[in-house]
Design a protein around this motif. Structure first.
Motif, PDB file in Angstrom:
ATOM      1  N   UNK A 147       0.787  -1.460  -0.095  1.00 15.50           N
ATOM      2  CA  UNK A 147      -0.562   0.067   0.662  1.00 15.50           C
ATOM      3  C   UNK A 147       0.941   1.308  -0.258  1.00 15.50           C
ATOM      4  N   UNK A 148       1.325   1.382  -1.357  1.00 10.57           N
ATOM      5  CA  UNK A 148       2.192   3.047  -1.262  1.00 10.57           C
ATOM      6  C   UNK A 148       1.226   4.713  -0.395  1.00 10.57           C
ATOM      7  N   UNK A 149      -0.260   4.421   0.016  1.00 11.63           N
ATOM      8  CA  UNK A 149      -0.648   5.212   0.678  1.00 11.63           C
ATOM      9  C   UNK A 149       0.058   4.985   2.444  1.00 11.63           C
ATOM     10  N   UNK A 150       0.118   4.205   2.669  1.00  6.78           N
ATOM     11  CA  UNK A 150       0.613   3.271   4.387  1.00  6.78           C
ATOM     12  C   UNK A 150       0.761   4.640   4.947  1.00  6.78           C
ATOM     13  N   UNK A 151       1.363   5.095   5.889  1.00  6.38           N
ATOM     14  CA  UNK A 151       2.231   5.231   7.270  1.00  6.38           C
ATOM     15  C   UNK A 151       3.282   5.662   7.035  1.00  6.38           C
ATOM     16  N   UNK A 152       3.465   4.272   7.546  1.00  5.56           N
ATOM     17  CA  UNK A 152       4.554   3.323   7.211  1.00  5.56           C
ATOM     18  C   UNK A 152       5.238   2.399   6.512  1.00  5.56           C
ATOM     19  N   UNK A 153       4.838   2.771   4.817  1.00  8.73           N
ATOM     20  CA  UNK A 153       5.441   2.570   3.505  1.00  8.73           C
ATOM     21  C   UNK A 153       6.330   2.157   3.414  1.00  8.73           C
ATOM     22  N   UNK A 154       7.570   3.125   3.990  1.00 11.64           N
ATOM     23  CA  UNK A 154       8.909   3.744   3.339  1.00 11.64           C
ATOM     24  C   UNK A 154      10.238   2.878   4.650  1.00 11.64           C
ATOM     25  N   UNK A 155       9.189   2.191   4.638  1.00  6.59           N
ATOM     26  CA  UNK A 155      10.108   0.790   6.011  1.00  6.59           C
ATOM     27  C   UNK A 155      10.852  -0.105   4.987  1.00  6.59           C
ATOM     28  N   UNK A 156      11.746  -0.554   5.241  1.00  7.69           N
ATOM     29  CA  UNK A 156      12.672  -2.132   4.439  1.00  7.69           C
ATOM     30  C   UNK A 156      12.492  -2.905   4.971  1.00  7.69           C
ATOM     31  N   UNK A 157      11.440  -3.102   6.559  1.00  5.46           N
ATOM     32  CA  UNK A 157      11.588  -4.554   6.302  1.00  5.46           C
ATOM     33  C   UNK A 157      10.836  -4.525   7.821  1.00  5.46           C
TER      34      UNK A 157
END
Length: 286
Positions: free
Chosen positions: A86-96
């Motif tokens: 989900x690109x709109x998620x608030x946690x979309x930018x984590x690696x793992x």
């Protein structure tokens, strides 16, 4: 498809392929992995089996793919990839992303990440993490814990390479597991069996051995394999009269869960009040 199973022996390979699942089996990599299950969590056999988890993730990571890794005791209720994609998620930018194990022992600090369900975005940071994990096999054998070493390396990678780590909190409802089954039976699990929770998955972790795991799965309505197929080789199943459809799925897999009561003091989708307790002085879940 994008499902790939890494069997540790030919027995499992043939069963998986008989169900139409793609497999990758490399005998040189897996020949040291014991065929028998661990007698209990953390024993020597368990430590050897954990190396299989290291090998399969490392191989796929080096090829540059995003990975959703899971043990076979994970039940899907919704597609978890939708959560991670989900690109709109608030946690979309984590690696793992890791399921929260729930255990707050010091050896699992600081993340308490569960090594049986996690998602990896392929990049140089995540590749370095699992490459380092591959080189740490001696530590896994010394500690007899894949999870403990992985958490240590997560903290190190976060500091040295900027790896962005997200643990999906045990206090939220989306990714429950053994912590909820055993420690939140009177809150989360009662709502779960009443259909008041809507998780993506359930992970039957926190079990002493395979026998307990199967019993917990069966009384939670999470088991779909007929008893006559358990511990049987693929060729024995297919040669039997029960294989009317000519494949393992039609012979062994039920469309409805195969419920069985075992313990009155463990969560179950139906009342098991007439069954014995698992724990001394355990009271009925129902």
């Amino acid at each position: 498809g994008n499902l790939l199973l890494f069997p540790t022996d030919l027995f499992s390979k043939e069963l998986a392929e008989g169900m139409g699942i793609a497999t990758y089996y490399a005998e040189k990599l897996m020949e040291s992995i014991p065929q028998e299950e661990a007698a209990r969590y953390g024993d020597l056999t368990f430590g050897h089996i954990m190396m299989a988890k290291v090998i399969c993730v490392h191989l796929v990571s080096e090829l540059g793919y995003d990975i959703l890794f899971q043990d076979v005791d994970v039940i899907w209720y919704k597609d978890p990839l939708e959560f991670f994609h989900d690109p709109t998620s608030a946690i979309a930018n984590f690696d793992v992303y890791f399921q929260d194990d729930g255990n707050r022992q010091e050896r699992y600090a600081p993340y308490s990440a569960n090594s049986g369900f996690y998602y990896i975005r392929s990049n140089q940071r995540s590749k370095l993490l699992f490459r380092t994990m591959m080189y740490s096999g001696d530590l896994i054998f010394a500690c007899r814990s894949h999870q403990q070493i992985l958490i240590t390396l997560l903290a190190e990678a976060n500091s040295l390479s900027g790896l962005r780590v997200k643990v999906l909190s045990r206090d939220e409802d989306d990714f429950p597991g053994g912590f909820h089954y055993h420690m939140r039976r009177d809150s989360y699990m009662k709502d779960f069996v009443r259909g008041k929770k809507d998780p993506y998955i359930f992970h039957m972790s926190w079990t002493l051995n395979k026998d307990d795991k199967l019993k917990f799965l069966k009384q939670m309505g999470m088991w779909y394999v007929s008893d006559e197929c358990v511990h049987k080789k693929a060729m024995d199943i297919l040669s039997g009269t029960s294989a009317a459809g000519g494949d393992i799925v039609s012979a062994c897999c039920s469309a409805e869960s195969l419920f069985t009561c075992h313990y009155k003091d463990k969560p179950s989708i139906k009342s098991c009040a007439d069954s014995p307790p698992k724990d001394k002085y355990g009271s009925s879940f129902w």
